[in-house]
Design an enzyme around this catalytic site. Sequence first.
Site, short mmCIF file in Angstrom:
data_model
loop_
_atom_site.label_atom_id
_atom_site.label_comp_id
_atom_site.label_asym_id
_atom_site.label_seq_id
_atom_site.Cartn_x
_atom_site.Cartn_y
_atom_site.Cartn_z
N GLY A 15 0.78 -1.23 0.00
CA GLY A 15 0.00 0.00 0.00
C GLY A 15 0.82 1.28 0.00
N TYR A 152 -8.37 4.44 16.43
CA TYR A 152 -7.60 4.87 15.26
C TYR A 152 -7.53 6.40 15.19
CZ TYR A 152 -6.16 4.97 10.32
OH TYR A 152 -5.48 5.17 9.14
N LYS A 156 -4.13 8.66 15.50
CA LYS A 156 -3.72 9.53 14.39
C LYS A 156 -3.70 11.00 14.81
CE LYS A 156 -3.01 6.43 11.19
NZ LYS A 156 -1.64 6.20 10.65
#
Length: 246
Positions: A15, A152, A156
């Site tokens: 990715g 998440y 972040k």
Amino acid sequence: MSDGRVALVTGASRGIGRAIAHGLAGDGHRVACLSASDAAKETQRELEATGAEALAVSADVRNAAAVDAAFTEIEETFGPVEILVNNAGVTADGLVARMSDEQWQRVLDTNLTGAFHTVRRATPKLLRGRWGRIVNVSSVSAHAGAPGQANYAAAKAGLVGLSRAVARELASRHVTCNVVAPGPIVTAMTEGMPDGWRATMEATIPLGRLGTPTEVAALVTFLCSEAAGYVTGAIVPVDGGLGMGH
């Protein structure tokens, strides 16, 4: 071409991370590709096929001793890490009322503490070398939030605070630290989203499509270049306009 510095990309087996490794190698850097398993060996083979110097290293970024060993291997092969890109990340989604401690901790440990481990290990030699680039890959979720991703989004968002503290600490030695905040990007992670998710996102994103790993890599590669020497503490989106106004 660049000066051919030593770069480390975490989460480089696929990715966005793999695309970043290709971008940095294309700029003439020697690239160490880190992953939790030996999966980054395929990225190494791809880079070497283009004539680049590359090295695959295995480490769980949650483990400070493993990170230290990986850096030592890179230093013995290429020299001190001068460019650090923290891209390693995992998800463990769940609504907050039902999110387990393990789900919370695994995502925070990988996505945030893992970046702290690599930055801390790289910093002394960056300071001695009086030049460096650090790029931490965050997400549009850091400011917009996302249902089912409290862990998440928190991790972040934490990268933003970490990056700006590091940017201030290291600026006097010509070491920059920036954040790239991708929106929805076509990767294995997004391919695993529920049916209808992509169509909903495309209808929401001003540019009307998901991004590509190469588009993220292009920005990261610039921030790691000599030309970006006056950019530090910045959050740069690659999100098709999804986070516009934040």
